[in-house]
Design an enzyme around this catalytic site. Structure first.
Site, PDB file in Angstrom:
ATOM      1  N   HIS A  97       0.854  -1.191   0.000  1.00 33.80           N
ATOM      2  CA  HIS A  97       0.000   0.000   0.000  1.00 33.80           C
ATOM      3  C   HIS A  97       0.888   1.238   0.000  1.00 33.80           C
ATOM      4  O   HIS A  97       2.013   1.209   0.502  1.00 33.80           O
ATOM      5  CB  HIS A  97      -0.921  -0.005   1.231  1.00 33.80           C
ATOM      6  CG  HIS A  97      -1.963   1.077   1.151  1.00 33.80           C
ATOM      7  ND1 HIS A  97      -1.711   2.365   1.556  1.00 33.80           N
ATOM      8  CD2 HIS A  97      -3.235   1.061   0.692  1.00 33.80           C
ATOM      9  CE1 HIS A  97      -2.795   3.099   1.350  1.00 33.80           C
ATOM     10  NE2 HIS A  97      -3.741   2.333   0.823  1.00 33.80           N
ATOM     11  N   GLU A 147      -3.391   3.593  -7.025  1.00 30.21           N
ATOM     12  CA  GLU A 147      -3.858   4.656  -6.124  1.00 30.21           C
ATOM     13  C   GLU A 147      -2.883   5.829  -6.204  1.00 30.21           C
ATOM     14  O   GLU A 147      -1.783   5.744  -5.657  1.00 30.21           O
ATOM     15  CB  GLU A 147      -3.892   4.170  -4.672  1.00 30.21           C
ATOM     16  CG  GLU A 147      -4.927   3.120  -4.380  1.00 30.21           C
ATOM     17  CD  GLU A 147      -5.229   3.031  -2.882  1.00 30.21           C
ATOM     18  OE1 GLU A 147      -6.385   2.816  -2.550  1.00 30.21           O
ATOM     19  OE2 GLU A 147      -4.309   3.205  -2.063  1.00 30.21           O
TER      20      GLU A 147
END
Ligand code: G3P
Length: 214
Positions: free
Chosen positions: A85, A133
């Site tokens: 992430h 992202e």
């Protein structure tokens, strides 16, 4: 569409969100998973909601103090995990080893990346899915699918050119059902979101609103 709610380290009630996500998933037929802090995986999983880890380490059993062992999160009830992430980045070598660690215990793997070039690199490691992202949009009000649609379609193209069996998700700034539809129209088969639910005054209503147009 798959909806993954990443609770990060937000000061929310993981069980309230887990129960709401389970109910909304059951009522709508939309696949929804919750990704809590590692220490909350067992009690979130006990609600019956699909539960993901936020991270697994690239190590096996052994002298690795402070690691998040894939076997440990699987034993606690996780069935999937995020890897790399934007807020928990790894080297490419560690991403590769973490994907293999997750595969040892059949965890679904979603490797995150910041842009289509990185998406291509991590697709080559054969995770189950990748998620693009853009960091600048994370935690904001502008949805990636409308504020930066090219990053989603380019990620889809990049992944498909390498391995069509890898699913592509996107995330950042998503909070409404229309954002999910926009992501789907760009070729994504899932979305990652956090603040839109974890910071909502009424997480159940936020989840209900999210699935209406799907
Ligand atoms: O993992 C999902 C996340 O990084 C997106 O965060 O708050 O923009 O939905 P948010």
């Amino acid at each position: 569409m798959f909806i993954l709610i990443n609770l990060k380290a937000y000061p929310c009630d993981p069980l309230e969100i887990a129960n709401a996500a389970r109910d909304v998933a059951n009522d709508s037929g939309v696949r929804i998973a919750v990704s809590p802090q590692a220490a909350d995986i067992a009690r979130v999983s006990d609600t019956g909601v699909e539960t993901w880890a936020q991270h697994v380490s690239a190590n096996n059993y052994g002298s690795y103090t402070g690691s998040t062992l894939a076997e440990a999160v699987a034993n606690a009830g996780a069935t999937g995990t995020l890897i790399n992430h934007s807020e928990r980045r790894l080297t490419l070598a560690d991403i590769d080893t973490a994907v293999n660690a997750a595969s040892r215990v059949d965890l679904d793997t979603c490797v995150c990346a910041n842009n289509p070039a990185q998406i291509g690199a991590v697709t080559a490691l054969s995770p189950d899915s990748v998620a693009v992202e853009p960091p600048a949009l994370i935690g904001g009000d502008a949805s990636v699918a409308t504020a930066d649609p090219d990053i989603v379609s380019n990620a889809v193209e990049s992944t498909n050119s390498i391995d069509k069996t890898v699913d592509v998700y996107c995330g950042a700034g998503i909070s409404a059902g229309d954002d999910v539809i926009a992501a789907r129209d760009l070729g994504a088969s899932g979305i990652l979101l956090a603040s839109g639910v974890a910071k909502a005054d009424n997480p159940r209503k936020a989840l209900e609103d999210l699935v209406v147009p799907i």
